[in-house]
Design a protein around this motif. Structure first.
Motif, PDB file in Angstrom:
ATOM      1  N   THR A  53      -0.307   5.926 -10.440  1.00 29.14           N
ATOM      2  CA  THR A  53      -0.037   4.634 -11.053  1.00 29.14           C
ATOM      3  C   THR A  53       0.912   3.855 -10.145  1.00 29.14           C
ATOM      4  OG1 THR A  53      -0.237   5.596 -13.272  1.00 29.14           O
ATOM      5  CG2 THR A  53       0.770   3.425 -13.103  1.00 29.14           C
ATOM      6  N   MET A  54       0.479   2.676  -9.749  1.00 26.99           N
ATOM      7  CA  MET A  54       1.324   1.809  -8.915  1.00 26.99           C
ATOM      8  C   MET A  54       1.771   0.618  -9.740  1.00 26.99           C
ATOM      9  SD  MET A  54      -0.760   2.054  -5.335  1.00 26.99           S
ATOM     10  CE  MET A  54      -1.193   3.681  -4.683  1.00 26.99           C
ATOM     11  N   THR A  55       3.076   0.379  -9.726  1.00 26.60           N
ATOM     12  CA  THR A  55       3.659  -0.714 -10.490  1.00 26.60           C
ATOM     13  C   THR A  55       4.642  -1.461  -9.609  1.00 26.60           C
ATOM     14  OG1 THR A  55       5.370   0.770 -11.348  1.00 26.60           O
ATOM     15  CG2 THR A  55       3.395   0.485 -12.709  1.00 26.60           C
ATOM     16  N   HIS A 100       0.833  -1.193   0.000  1.00 28.60           N
ATOM     17  CA  HIS A 100       0.000   0.000   0.000  1.00 28.60           C
ATOM     18  C   HIS A 100       0.875   1.252   0.000  1.00 28.60           C
ATOM     19  CE1 HIS A 100      -3.951  -1.916   1.243  1.00 28.60           C
ATOM     20  NE2 HIS A 100      -3.078  -2.908   1.346  1.00 28.60           N
ATOM     21  N   TRP A 101       0.251   2.339  -0.429  1.00 29.38           N
ATOM     22  CA  TRP A 101       0.894   3.647  -0.367  1.00 29.38           C
ATOM     23  C   TRP A 101      -0.006   4.589   0.424  1.00 29.38           C
ATOM     24  CZ3 TRP A 101       5.785   4.691  -2.099  1.00 29.38           C
ATOM     25  CH2 TRP A 101       6.389   3.699  -2.874  1.00 29.38           C
ATOM     26  N   THR A 156      -4.217  -3.510  -9.190  1.00 28.79           N
ATOM     27  CA  THR A 156      -4.182  -2.323  -8.345  1.00 28.79           C
ATOM     28  C   THR A 156      -5.589  -1.905  -7.916  1.00 28.79           C
ATOM     29  OG1 THR A 156      -4.239  -0.933 -10.325  1.00 28.79           O
ATOM     30  CG2 THR A 156      -2.062  -1.390  -9.363  1.00 28.79           C
ATOM     31  N   ASN A 157      -5.635  -1.127  -6.869  1.00 28.69           N
ATOM     32  CA  ASN A 157      -6.870  -0.499  -6.407  1.00 28.69           C
ATOM     33  C   ASN A 157      -6.491   0.863  -5.866  1.00 28.69           C
ATOM     34  OD1 ASN A 157      -9.558  -0.078  -5.553  1.00 28.69           O
ATOM     35  ND2 ASN A 157      -9.075  -0.834  -3.502  1.00 28.69           N
ATOM     36  N   TYR A 158      -7.016   1.916  -6.481  1.00 28.05           N
ATOM     37  CA  TYR A 158      -6.645   3.260  -6.096  1.00 28.05           C
ATOM     38  C   TYR A 158      -7.791   3.947  -5.360  1.00 28.05           C
ATOM     39  CZ  TYR A 158      -3.128   2.454  -9.753  1.00 28.05           C
ATOM     40  OH  TYR A 158      -2.126   1.935 -10.534  1.00 28.05           O
ATOM     41  N   ALA A 159      -7.453   4.776  -4.386  1.00 31.21           N
ATOM     42  CA  ALA A 159      -8.454   5.622  -3.758  1.00 31.21           C
ATOM     43  C   ALA A 159      -9.062   6.536  -4.812  1.00 31.21           C
ATOM     44  CB  ALA A 159      -7.817   6.444  -2.637  1.00 31.21           C
ATOM     45  N   TRP A 171      -4.720   7.321   2.774  1.00 28.39           N
ATOM     46  CA  TRP A 171      -4.481   6.133   1.972  1.00 28.39           C
ATOM     47  C   TRP A 171      -4.627   6.452   0.497  1.00 28.39           C
ATOM     48  CZ3 TRP A 171      -8.114   3.086  -0.919  1.00 28.39           C
ATOM     49  CH2 TRP A 171      -7.618   1.838  -1.350  1.00 28.39           C
ATOM     50  N   MET A 172      -3.676   5.934  -0.325  1.00 27.74           N
ATOM     51  CA  MET A 172      -3.697   6.199  -1.756  1.00 27.74           C
ATOM     52  C   MET A 172      -4.098   4.980  -2.577  1.00 27.74           C
ATOM     53  SD  MET A 172      -0.231   8.446  -2.108  1.00 27.74           S
ATOM     54  CE  MET A 172      -0.615   8.978  -3.789  1.00 27.74           C
TER      55      MET A 172
END
Lengths: 106, 122
Positions: free
Chosen positions: B69-71, B35-36, B58-61, B47-48
């Protein structure tokens, strides 16, 4: 939208018991956890699954969760417990944090 | 021991993008979601989103959808978070945190990375 509400600040005398609350609609139906964050440091989990302590967390930290309120209790509070505390819960697939409570040990 | 080590501080201009890395060690990277979370100066935790390092899912807020973008790169056990179209109110410490779980709905974050300060200023 769902919100977790914490008091901005709580004060406690050394050796006494501190209670920090976290309120949310039917929060007791979810699992809550608590993080401690000291100045300049990353958060550290002190309670997960409402009331479980990770290894290394002192026994004076305890938690409960029922109805609309989760509570973090610190028994025999020490000066080293002065920190910000955040509650956290999952709402569907979203993570929610409370606004944080500054615990002062005076 | 389990450790998350993040990249160093960044200074960006408004409108630019930033990419923060989070290198994991001491455990199997693909076994745990990452998580970020960010924290603006003097503010609380926000939470992001998360990435599944195994699948890349991925699952973004909602607040960050379209900008984040999460990779991940499984070969080097590293997760990345890229935030685009930066604004001054994106100035914050950005943390990665490993998700631990004992069931589908019993999850928490442990450990957290040391944080990366991103400053957005013209």
């Amino acid at each position: 939208s769902y919100e977790l509400t914490q008091p901005p600040s709580v004060s406690v005398s050394p050796g006494q018991t501190a209670s920090i609350t976290c309120s949310g609609d039917k929060l007791g139906d979810k699992y809550a956890c608590w993080y401690q964050q000291k100045p300049g440091q990353s958060p550290v989990v002190v309670i997960y699954q409402d009331s479980k302590r990770p290894s290394g967390i002192p026994e004076r930290f305890s938690g409960s969760n029922s109805g609309n309120t989760a509570t973090l209790t610190i028994s025999g509070t020490q000066a080293m417990d002065e920190a910000d505390y955040y509650c956290q819960a999952w709402v569907g697939s979203t993570v929610m944090f409370g606004g944080g409570t500054k615990l002062s040990v005076l | 021991q389990v450790q998350l080590v993040q990249s160093g501080a960044e200074v960006k201009k408004p409108g630019a993008s930033v990419k923060v890395s989070c290198k994991a060690s001491g455990y199997i990277f693909t076994d745990y979601y990452m998580h970020w979370v960010r924290q603006a100066p003097g503010q609380g935790l926000e939470w992001m989103g998360w990435i599944n390092p195994n699948s890349g899912g991925t699952n973004y807020a909602q607040k960050f959808q379209g900008r984040v973008t999460m990779t991940r790169d499984t070969s080097i056990s590293t997760a990345y978070m890229e935030l685009s179209r930066l604004r001054s109110d994106d100035t914050a410490i950005y943390y990665c945190a490993r998700e631990l779980a004992v069931a589908g709905n019993i999850n928490w974050f442990d450990p957290w990375g040391q944080g990366t300060l991103v400053t957005v200023s013209s």
